[in-house]
Design an enzyme around this catalytic site. Structure first.
Site, PDB file in Angstrom:
ATOM      1  N   ARG A  29       0.835  -1.209   0.000  1.00  0.00           N
ATOM      2  CA  ARG A  29       0.000   0.000   0.000  1.00  0.00           C
ATOM      3  C   ARG A  29       0.869   1.259   0.000  1.00  0.00           C
ATOM      4  NH1 ARG A  29      -1.975   1.450   6.042  1.00  0.00           N
ATOM      5  NH2 ARG A  29      -0.376   0.336   7.204  1.00  0.00           N
ATOM      6  N   SER A  46      -4.833   5.450   5.565  1.00  0.00           N
ATOM      7  CA  SER A  46      -4.594   4.003   5.546  1.00  0.00           C
ATOM      8  C   SER A  46      -4.254   3.473   4.155  1.00  0.00           C
ATOM      9  CB  SER A  46      -5.824   3.268   6.084  1.00  0.00           C
ATOM     10  OG  SER A  46      -6.066   3.605   7.430  1.00  0.00           O
ATOM     11  N   GLU A  50     -18.730   4.635  -0.842  1.00  0.00           N
ATOM     12  CA  GLU A  50     -17.943   3.996  -1.895  1.00  0.00           C
ATOM     13  C   GLU A  50     -18.669   3.936  -3.236  1.00  0.00           C
ATOM     14  OE1 GLU A  50     -16.461   2.768   2.059  1.00  0.00           O
ATOM     15  OE2 GLU A  50     -18.452   2.826   1.144  1.00  0.00           O
ATOM     16  N   PHE A  75     -14.706  -3.037   1.294  1.00  0.00           N
ATOM     17  CA  PHE A  75     -15.663  -2.011   0.878  1.00  0.00           C
ATOM     18  C   PHE A  75     -15.593  -1.748  -0.625  1.00  0.00           C
ATOM     19  CE2 PHE A  75     -14.258  -0.406   5.258  1.00  0.00           C
ATOM     20  CZ  PHE A  75     -15.114  -1.277   5.903  1.00  0.00           C
ATOM     21  N   HIS A 117      -5.677  -3.364   2.381  1.00  0.00           N
ATOM     22  CA  HIS A 117      -6.113  -4.124   3.560  1.00  0.00           C
ATOM     23  C   HIS A 117      -6.860  -5.399   3.172  1.00  0.00           C
ATOM     24  CE1 HIS A 117      -4.985  -0.312   5.248  1.00  0.00           C
ATOM     25  NE2 HIS A 117      -5.218  -0.716   6.492  1.00  0.00           N
ATOM     26  N   ASP A 123      -8.043  -6.628  12.843  1.00  0.00           N
ATOM     27  CA  ASP A 123      -9.310  -6.058  12.378  1.00  0.00           C
ATOM     28  C   ASP A 123     -10.415  -7.107  12.270  1.00  0.00           C
ATOM     29  OD1 ASP A 123      -7.953  -3.728  12.297  1.00  0.00           O
ATOM     30  OD2 ASP A 123      -8.155  -3.368  10.157  1.00  0.00           O
ATOM     31  N   ARG A 147      -2.018  -4.560   4.063  1.00  0.00           N
ATOM     32  CA  ARG A 147      -1.749  -3.606   5.148  1.00  0.00           C
ATOM     33  C   ARG A 147      -0.347  -3.789   5.715  1.00  0.00           C
ATOM     34  NH1 ARG A 147      -4.688  -3.806  11.116  1.00  0.00           N
ATOM     35  NH2 ARG A 147      -3.536  -2.097  12.063  1.00  0.00           N
TER      36      ARG A 147
END
Length: 318
Positions: free
Chosen positions: A11, A38, A59, A84, A110, A118, A168
């Site tokens: 990322r 993030s 989104e 998402f 992620h 998470d 992540r």
């Protein structure tokens, strides 16, 4: 620059490369769904604030706006967490982006169980399967920061929608930034072998190389293929591997249903039927935990790849 062996988040490579691309092309626009810290799109926001748009926690709306911008001649990178990006925005990606074949690049961070604490709601293990069902969609799952950068450059030049997957956590750099070449739709043979082929993508590429070393210590010759592009899948390299080694193991940080393993099995069944064993999450949700524990719990390890390689070899003997 990322060097072999060092650890770096894909990322982060995404954020850095967006800035690099933005400097070369004023038609590149970046959008985010209130997660720029993030997803690392904040780097682009800082460099080119007039070409960055935060859509908020919406989104579907973000993708709809991106489609409008793309229809006006822009190349738009939209970002959110994989859960998402692929889940909440599916209908907009399908109807407003893929159907008219617009230049919107859906960049999902992620992904997989390496999101760690998470837990199940955020550990997306279905995104590749979801995106594979959409016509016109190209899907890329880079193995490290080096490949992530090269894949993003290729995606920016590609005509049509792209889904890219980033992690992540920091992962070891596998490829030499000075020599490695990436091409959409092409797998890369990283190691020659004659007894079994291991086809991997994402973080499991490094695991596959370790597994090949472990197998070599037992006198088993394992070919290793990095399949960063899940769609369009490189049929030629799969058929060649099936013919020459007679057994295949796939490895992925994704549900074994719908992802790399399914894509490879489809090609093998239609062309050169040989044993195919799939290493991945066995149709389960994720759960909270630290990353090493989760990888062990879901059997995403070099040791599991070794076990499945031996099982595939036994199958072809039978």
């Amino acid at each position: 620059m990322a060097e072999i062996g060092m650890k770096k988040e894909t990322r982060v490579a995404y954020g850095e490369t967006l800035v690099e691309l933005g400097a070369k092309n004023e038609k590149i626009v970046v959008m985010d769904a209130d997660l720029s810290g993030s997803t690392k799109t904040g780097m682009f926001k800082k460099a080119y604030p007039d070409r960055f748009y935060n859509a908020g926690i919406a989104e579907g709306n973000m993708v709809g706006v991106a489609a409008g911008l793309a229809a006006s001649g822009y190349t738009v990178f939209v970002s959110s967490f994989a859960m998402f990006a692929s889940g909440r925005a599916f209908e907009q990606i399908r109807n407003t982006v893929a159907y008219p074949k617009l230049n919107v690049k859906v960049c999902a961070s992620h992904a997989g169980i390496t999101v760690g604490p998470d837990g199940a709601t955020h550990q997306c293990l279905e995104d590749i399967g979801i995106m594979r069902t959409i016509p016109h969609m190209t899907i890329i799952n880079p193995a490290d920061a080096v490949e992530a950068r090269l894949a993003l450059i290729a995606a920016a030049e590609h005509d049509g929608p792209v889904y890219m997957r980033f992690g992540r956590s920091a992962v070891p750099v596998v490829f030499d930034a000075d020599t490695y070449q990436f091409e959409i739709g092409k797998g890369v043979e990283l190691r020659m072998g004659s007894d079994v082929t291991i086809i991997a993508s994402g973080i499991t590429v490094e695991m596959a190389l370790k597994a090949a070393d472990m197998l070599a210590a037992e006198g088993i010759s394992a070919r290793v293929v990095n399949m960063a592009t899940i769609k369009p899948i490189d049929r030629d390299i799969i058929v060649k591997a099936a013919k020459e080694t007679g057994a295949i193991v796939t490895a992925e940080e994704h549900n074994i249903i719908g992802g790399l393993g399914s894509a490879v099995a489809e090609v093998v069944c239609e062309t050169v039927p040989v044993p195919v064993r799939r290493v991945g999450v066995k149709d389960k949700f994720g759960r909270s935990g630290n990353i090493p524990e989760l990888l062990s719990h879901y059997k995403l390890t070099p040791e599991e790849i070794v076990l499945q390689a031996k099982a595939a070899i036994e199958q072809k003997k039978g």
